[in-house]
Motif scaffolding. Structure first.
Motif, PDB file in Angstrom:
ATOM      1  N   VAL A  98       0.850  -1.199   0.000  1.00 54.10           N
ATOM      2  CA  VAL A  98       0.000   0.000   0.000  1.00 54.10           C
ATOM      3  C   VAL A  98       0.884   1.245   0.000  1.00 54.10           C
ATOM      4  O   VAL A  98       0.669   2.178  -0.795  1.00 54.10           O
ATOM      5  N   TYR A  99       1.904   1.277   0.855  1.00 54.81           N
ATOM      6  CA  TYR A  99       2.803   2.424   0.915  1.00 54.81           C
ATOM      7  C   TYR A  99       3.547   2.616  -0.402  1.00 54.81           C
ATOM      8  O   TYR A  99       3.697   3.736  -0.884  1.00 54.81           O
ATOM      9  N   TYR A 100       4.009   1.529  -0.992  1.00 57.16           N
ATOM     10  CA  TYR A 100       4.720   1.601  -2.276  1.00 57.16           C
ATOM     11  C   TYR A 100       3.824   2.261  -3.336  1.00 57.16           C
ATOM     12  O   TYR A 100       4.254   3.166  -4.041  1.00 57.16           O
ATOM     13  N   MET A 101       2.573   1.800  -3.415  1.00 55.56           N
ATOM     14  CA  MET A 101       1.657   2.368  -4.419  1.00 55.56           C
ATOM     15  C   MET A 101       1.378   3.845  -4.146  1.00 55.56           C
ATOM     16  O   MET A 101       1.255   4.632  -5.082  1.00 55.56           O
ATOM     17  N   LEU A 102       1.301   4.225  -2.876  1.00 58.24           N
ATOM     18  CA  LEU A 102       1.085   5.641  -2.543  1.00 58.24           C
ATOM     19  C   LEU A 102       2.308   6.479  -2.923  1.00 58.24           C
ATOM     20  O   LEU A 102       2.157   7.594  -3.445  1.00 58.24           O
ATOM     21  N   VAL A 103       3.498   5.957  -2.688  1.00 53.38           N
ATOM     22  CA  VAL A 103       4.723   6.664  -3.073  1.00 53.38           C
ATOM     23  C   VAL A 103       4.711   6.903  -4.576  1.00 53.38           C
ATOM     24  O   VAL A 103       4.979   8.015  -5.052  1.00 53.38           O
ATOM     25  N   LYS A 104       4.371   5.866  -5.352  1.00 56.34           N
ATOM     26  CA  LYS A 104       4.324   5.974  -6.812  1.00 56.34           C
ATOM     27  C   LYS A 104       3.242   6.962  -7.245  1.00 56.34           C
ATOM     28  O   LYS A 104       3.464   7.787  -8.133  1.00 56.34           O
ATOM     29  N   GLN A 105       2.088   6.886  -6.612  1.00 58.13           N
ATOM     30  CA  GLN A 105       0.961   7.738  -6.987  1.00 58.13           C
ATOM     31  C   GLN A 105       1.293   9.221  -6.808  1.00 58.13           C
ATOM     32  O   GLN A 105       0.903  10.049  -7.620  1.00 58.13           O
ATOM     33  N   PHE A 106       2.006   9.538  -5.731  1.00 56.67           N
ATOM     34  CA  PHE A 106       2.327  10.937  -5.469  1.00 56.67           C
ATOM     35  C   PHE A 106       3.698  11.340  -6.034  1.00 56.67           C
ATOM     36  O   PHE A 106       4.132  12.477  -5.854  1.00 56.67           O
ATOM     37  N   GLY A 107       4.388  10.419  -6.694  1.00 53.31           N
ATOM     38  CA  GLY A 107       5.700  10.735  -7.269  1.00 53.31           C
ATOM     39  C   GLY A 107       6.719  11.112  -6.209  1.00 53.31           C
ATOM     40  O   GLY A 107       7.558  11.985  -6.425  1.00 53.31           O
ATOM     41  N   LYS A 108       6.657  10.453  -5.056  1.00 48.94           N
ATOM     42  CA  LYS A 108       7.530  10.795  -3.927  1.00 48.94           C
ATOM     43  C   LYS A 108       8.700   9.822  -3.773  1.00 48.94           C
ATOM     44  O   LYS A 108       9.221   9.628  -2.667  1.00 48.94           O
ATOM     45  N   GLU A 109       9.127   9.216  -4.867  1.00 53.94           N
ATOM     46  CA  GLU A 109      10.240   8.268  -4.800  1.00 53.94           C
ATOM     47  C   GLU A 109      11.488   8.905  -4.201  1.00 53.94           C
ATOM     48  O   GLU A 109      12.295   8.237  -3.576  1.00 53.94           O
ATOM     49  N   GLY A 110      11.638  10.212  -4.349  1.00 55.09           N
ATOM     50  CA  GLY A 110      12.785  10.943  -3.840  1.00 55.09           C
ATOM     51  C   GLY A 110      12.941  10.845  -2.329  1.00 55.09           C
ATOM     52  O   GLY A 110      14.049  10.982  -1.789  1.00 55.09           O
ATOM     53  N   VAL A 111      11.850  10.599  -1.616  1.00 55.34           N
ATOM     54  CA  VAL A 111      11.896  10.455  -0.161  1.00 55.34           C
ATOM     55  C   VAL A 111      12.802   9.266   0.199  1.00 55.34           C
ATOM     56  O   VAL A 111      13.449   9.261   1.238  1.00 55.34           O
ATOM     57  N   TYR A 112      12.851   8.281  -0.684  1.00 51.08           N
ATOM     58  CA  TYR A 112      13.611   7.067  -0.435  1.00 51.08           C
ATOM     59  C   TYR A 112      14.944   7.039  -1.181  1.00 51.08           C
ATOM     60  O   TYR A 112      15.613   6.020  -1.206  1.00 51.08           O
ATOM     61  N   ALA A 113      15.317   8.149  -1.780  1.00 57.67           N
ATOM     62  CA  ALA A 113      16.569   8.174  -2.570  1.00 57.67           C
ATOM     63  C   ALA A 113      17.800   8.091  -1.675  1.00 57.67           C
ATOM     64  O   ALA A 113      17.794   8.528  -0.553  1.00 57.67           O
TER      65      ALA A 113
END
Length: 113
Positions: A98-113
């Motif tokens: 669920v968290y992975y899909m939310l990260v993708k949906q909001f384009g927040k991959e940078g939080v995990y960079a």
């Protein structure tokens, strides 16, 4: 492979088979690690998609605190869309998925960079 690797493989399988997505394994691994010890707890490792209090927790603790998003109706809409994608009838909605899909949906991959 350790227990965490086994869980990540299970989450990737859910993303492919239940959500119709090809997972970015690097991001999925980082999101899973970000969930901490919750992934090993039977209750904490899943999101109860039909419980409003659980969805509020996802919104406040993950979307607002972790991803830094501003509160608004679009956050609950996004959570609802992810639950819908995962399948409302799907009993085990893994928190990391669920968290992975939310990260993708909001384009927040940078939080995990």
């Amino acid at each position: 492979m350790g227990k965490r690797d086994d869980l990540i493989a299970k989450y990737a399988e859910d993303l492919q088979n239940k959500c119709g997505m090809t997972p970015d394994m690097d991001l999925l691994t980082k999101v899973t690690i970000g969930c901490g010890p919750a992934i090993y707890d039977a209750d904490a490792s899943v999101v109860a998609g039909s419980q409003p209090s659980e969805l509020e927790t996802v919104k406040n603790n993950f979307l607002i605190k972790k991803l830094g998003l501003a509160d608004g109706p679009e956050l609950m809409d996004a959570i609802d869309a992810v639950i819908e994608t995962y399948g409302r009838s799907e009993r085990s909605k893994y928190r990391a998925v669920v968290y992975y899909m939310l990260v993708k949906q909001f384009g927040k991959e940078g939080v995990y960079a």
